[in-house]
Design an enzyme around this catalytic site. Sequence first.
Site, short mmCIF file in Angstrom:
data_model
loop_
_atom_site.label_atom_id
_atom_site.label_comp_id
_atom_site.label_asym_id
_atom_site.label_seq_id
_atom_site.Cartn_x
_atom_site.Cartn_y
_atom_site.Cartn_z
N GLY A 24 -26.39 -19.98 -11.09
CA GLY A 24 -27.29 -21.14 -10.95
C GLY A 24 -28.72 -20.76 -10.63
N TYR A 155 -29.80 1.41 -4.95
CA TYR A 155 -29.33 2.02 -3.70
C TYR A 155 -27.80 2.05 -3.62
CZ TYR A 155 -29.49 -2.82 -1.72
OH TYR A 155 -29.33 -4.15 -1.49
C1 HXC Z 1 -29.11 -10.56 10.62
C2 HXC Z 1 -27.92 -12.33 9.72
C3 HXC Z 1 -29.04 -12.69 8.90
C4 HXC Z 1 -30.22 -11.88 9.00
C5 HXC Z 1 -27.40 -14.08 8.52
N1 HXC Z 1 -26.96 -13.23 9.45
N2 HXC Z 1 -28.67 -13.78 8.16
N3 HXC Z 1 -27.96 -11.28 10.58
N4 HXC Z 1 -30.21 -10.84 9.87
N5 HXC Z 1 -31.30 -12.14 8.27
C6 HXC Z 1 -25.65 -13.25 10.09
C7 HXC Z 1 -25.38 -14.59 10.77
O1 HXC Z 1 -26.02 -14.64 12.05
C8 HXC Z 1 -23.86 -14.59 10.87
O2 HXC Z 1 -23.38 -13.77 11.90
C9 HXC Z 1 -23.44 -13.88 9.58
O3 HXC Z 1 -24.60 -13.15 9.14
C10 HXC Z 1 -23.02 -14.85 8.51
O4 HXC Z 1 -24.08 -15.78 8.31
P1 HXC Z 1 -23.84 -17.22 7.68
O5 HXC Z 1 -25.17 -17.86 7.54
O6 HXC Z 1 -22.77 -17.93 8.45
O7 HXC Z 1 -23.17 -16.81 6.26
P2 HXC Z 1 -23.14 -17.58 4.87
O8 HXC Z 1 -23.39 -19.06 5.06
O9 HXC Z 1 -21.91 -17.14 4.19
O10 HXC Z 1 -24.43 -17.02 4.10
C11 HXC Z 1 -24.46 -15.72 3.58
C12 HXC Z 1 -25.85 -15.09 3.69
C13 HXC Z 1 -26.94 -16.01 3.09
C14 HXC Z 1 -25.76 -13.76 2.95
C15 HXC Z 1 -26.16 -14.83 5.15
O11 HXC Z 1 -28.21 -15.37 3.15
C16 HXC Z 1 -26.68 -16.37 1.67
O12 HXC Z 1 -26.01 -17.37 1.41
N6 HXC Z 1 -27.14 -15.57 0.68
C17 HXC Z 1 -26.84 -15.79 -0.75
C18 HXC Z 1 -27.96 -15.38 -1.65
C19 HXC Z 1 -28.55 -14.04 -1.40
O13 HXC Z 1 -28.37 -13.44 -0.32
N7 HXC Z 1 -29.28 -13.56 -2.38
C20 HXC Z 1 -29.91 -12.26 -2.32
C21 HXC Z 1 -29.22 -11.28 -3.19
S1 HXC Z 1 -30.40 -10.06 -3.45
P3 HXC Z 1 -23.06 -14.31 13.41
O14 HXC Z 1 -22.30 -13.20 14.05
O15 HXC Z 1 -24.41 -14.50 14.04
O16 HXC Z 1 -22.30 -15.58 13.27
C22 HXC Z 1 -29.86 -8.55 -3.54
C23 HXC Z 1 -31.00 -7.62 -3.96
C24 HXC Z 1 -30.69 -6.19 -3.90
O17 HXC Z 1 -28.75 -8.25 -3.32
C25 HXC Z 1 -31.84 -5.23 -4.17
C26 HXC Z 1 -33.23 -5.72 -4.26
C27 HXC Z 1 -34.24 -4.70 -4.72
P1 NAP Z 2 -30.05 -14.99 -5.96
O1 NAP Z 2 -30.81 -15.93 -6.82
O2 NAP Z 2 -29.99 -15.25 -4.51
O3 NAP Z 2 -28.59 -14.85 -6.56
C1 NAP Z 2 -27.43 -14.72 -5.81
C2 NAP Z 2 -26.45 -15.78 -6.27
O4 NAP Z 2 -25.17 -15.53 -5.68
C3 NAP Z 2 -26.86 -17.19 -5.89
O5 NAP Z 2 -26.78 -18.03 -7.02
C4 NAP Z 2 -25.82 -17.60 -4.85
O6 NAP Z 2 -25.53 -18.99 -4.93
C5 NAP Z 2 -24.63 -16.76 -5.27
N1 NAP Z 2 -23.73 -16.53 -4.14
C6 NAP Z 2 -24.03 -16.02 -2.92
N2 NAP Z 2 -22.95 -16.01 -2.13
C7 NAP Z 2 -21.93 -16.50 -2.88
C8 NAP Z 2 -20.55 -16.74 -2.63
N3 NAP Z 2 -20.00 -16.46 -1.44
N4 NAP Z 2 -19.79 -17.27 -3.62
C9 NAP Z 2 -20.34 -17.56 -4.82
N5 NAP Z 2 -21.63 -17.36 -5.12
C10 NAP Z 2 -22.42 -16.84 -4.16
O7 NAP Z 2 -30.66 -13.51 -6.12
P2 NAP Z 2 -30.89 -12.60 -7.42
O8 NAP Z 2 -32.08 -11.78 -7.14
O9 NAP Z 2 -30.84 -13.42 -8.65
O10 NAP Z 2 -29.63 -11.63 -7.38
C11 NAP Z 2 -28.68 -11.58 -8.42
C12 NAP Z 2 -28.01 -10.22 -8.45
O11 NAP Z 2 -28.97 -9.21 -8.74
C13 NAP Z 2 -27.36 -9.81 -7.14
O12 NAP Z 2 -26.16 -9.13 -7.40
C14 NAP Z 2 -28.36 -8.86 -6.55
O13 NAP Z 2 -27.78 -7.94 -5.65
C15 NAP Z 2 -28.87 -8.18 -7.79
N6 NAP Z 2 -30.16 -7.53 -7.66
C16 NAP Z 2 -31.29 -8.25 -7.60
C17 NAP Z 2 -32.52 -7.59 -7.54
C18 NAP Z 2 -33.81 -8.33 -7.50
O14 NAP Z 2 -34.86 -7.69 -7.40
N7 NAP Z 2 -33.83 -9.62 -7.64
C19 NAP Z 2 -32.54 -6.20 -7.50
C20 NAP Z 2 -31.35 -5.49 -7.53
C21 NAP Z 2 -30.16 -6.17 -7.64
P3 NAP Z 2 -25.07 -19.87 -3.66
O15 NAP Z 2 -25.78 -19.32 -2.47
O16 NAP Z 2 -25.45 -21.26 -4.04
O17 NAP Z 2 -23.58 -19.70 -3.58
#
Ligand code: HXC
Ligand code: NAP
Length: 289
Positions: A24, A155
């Site tokens: 999405g 990484y």
């Molecule tokens: C430290 C944190 C934190 C932070 C959350 N937590 N954010 N700890 N620093 N910034 C802790 C919370 O306090 C909690 O622990 C536990 O993590 C779970 O948090 P929740 O909010 O309850 O979890 P949840 O609702 O499942 O959400 C998951 C999430 C959230 C990962 C924390 O950010 C999310 O929904 N992300 C989805 C999208 C995303 O992250 N996209 C990025 C992908 S990018 P406690 O013990 O306090 O309860 C990527 C790029 C890679 O991977 C490379 C780039 C170059």
């Molecule tokens: P993003 O928009 O945050 O994408 C992450 C997606 O994962 C969101 O749509 C999120 O939707 C979904 N997601 C997270 N937790 C989930 C769960 N428990 N169940 C189902 N869906 C879940 O970030 P992005 O940058 O596009 O990242 C996409 C991929 O690229 C990731 O694997 C990331 O590690 C990789 N990546 C990104 C970069 C970059 O520079 N952007 C670099 C290296 C690798 P909901 O939160 O609504 O569920």
Amino acid sequence: MKNTEGMLKENSLKGKVVIVTGGGTGLGKSMSAYFLKLGASVVITSRNMEVLNNTASELEKEIGGCILPLSCDVRDEVQVENVLKQTVEKFGEFHVLVNNAAGNFASPTEKLSYKAFNTIVDIVLKGTSNFTLAAGKHWIAQKVGGTVLNIVTTYAFTGSGYVVPSACAKAGVLALTRSLAVEWAKYNIRSNAIAPGPFPTEGAWSRLLPGELTEQFNPVRRVPLGRVGELQELANLAAYLISDYSAYINGEVVVIDGGEWLKGAGQFNALENVPPKRWNELDKLRKKT
Ligand code: HXC
Ligand code: NAP
């Protein structure tokens, strides 16, 4: 011809049904859009149904084709199996799984709670293994082949401080990719991965470089090509890797990062900060001694 244009021929993915987790938003959305353009039917999943519905209507309006949004937390295997069931009910079969969903944030590791660490590993590693296992069992039982494409990071093989749960989980996903590429080849199931460098998405950048860190650690400065990635560049690579054009590529991880990780790895790369004038002076000094 431009790098922001689609690369493959029209209808390159016609007849394919592709599931994109995290479809999405961000990279998942842009890959889904391009797959649709190339004639695939696409299932997008994540936890937020509203976001999925908005993306589906936007892409249907812009591109047309068939896109099915389904809510699913990748950590829950029952929800995962339900996605596959609904996909097969709607389309008869699915051919490609793109494991793109991820969770991440930047933090000193010692500040993390156990739950924080587990949350990231559960989404990234277990989420990917849940979907891969369910899809593989289905393809093997039906005696049809399939393709898995995992989105990792650079990484995954270098490791990185401050994103340690993600680094551990992505390394696991890479091991999964390479292991199944061999084990499941006999079932005509290919497994590959993409390791993207910095691609600007709201989801990743707001969590990894919050506040003033965005400018202080501007990724552009780390990339030898001096820019971040274009979403279409990644979509082009992903479309190729899930298409039949790449039928002989199996177990590969393709880095698309403008040279970023190698710049960090090469022992003397930092010498690029020496100005040309200083090189001339150093040369004179060397000749003198
Ligand atoms: C430290 C944190 C934190 C932070 C959350 N937590 N954010 N700890 N620093 N910034 C802790 C919370 O306090 C909690 O622990 C536990 O993590 C779970 O948090 P929740 O909010 O309850 O979890 P949840 O609702 O499942 O959400 C998951 C999430 C959230 C990962 C924390 O950010 C999310 O929904 N992300 C989805 C999208 C995303 O992250 N996209 C990025 C992908 S990018 P406690 O013990 O306090 O309860 C990527 C790029 C890679 O991977 C490379 C780039 C170059
Ligand atoms: P993003 O928009 O945050 O994408 C992450 C997606 O994962 C969101 O749509 C999120 O939707 C979904 N997601 C997270 N937790 C989930 C769960 N428990 N169940 C189902 N869906 C879940 O970030 P992005 O940058 O596009 O990242 C996409 C991929 O690229 C990731 O694997 C990331 O590690 C990789 N990546 C990104 C970069 C970059 O520079 N952007 C670099 C290296 C690798 P909901 O939160 O609504 O569920």
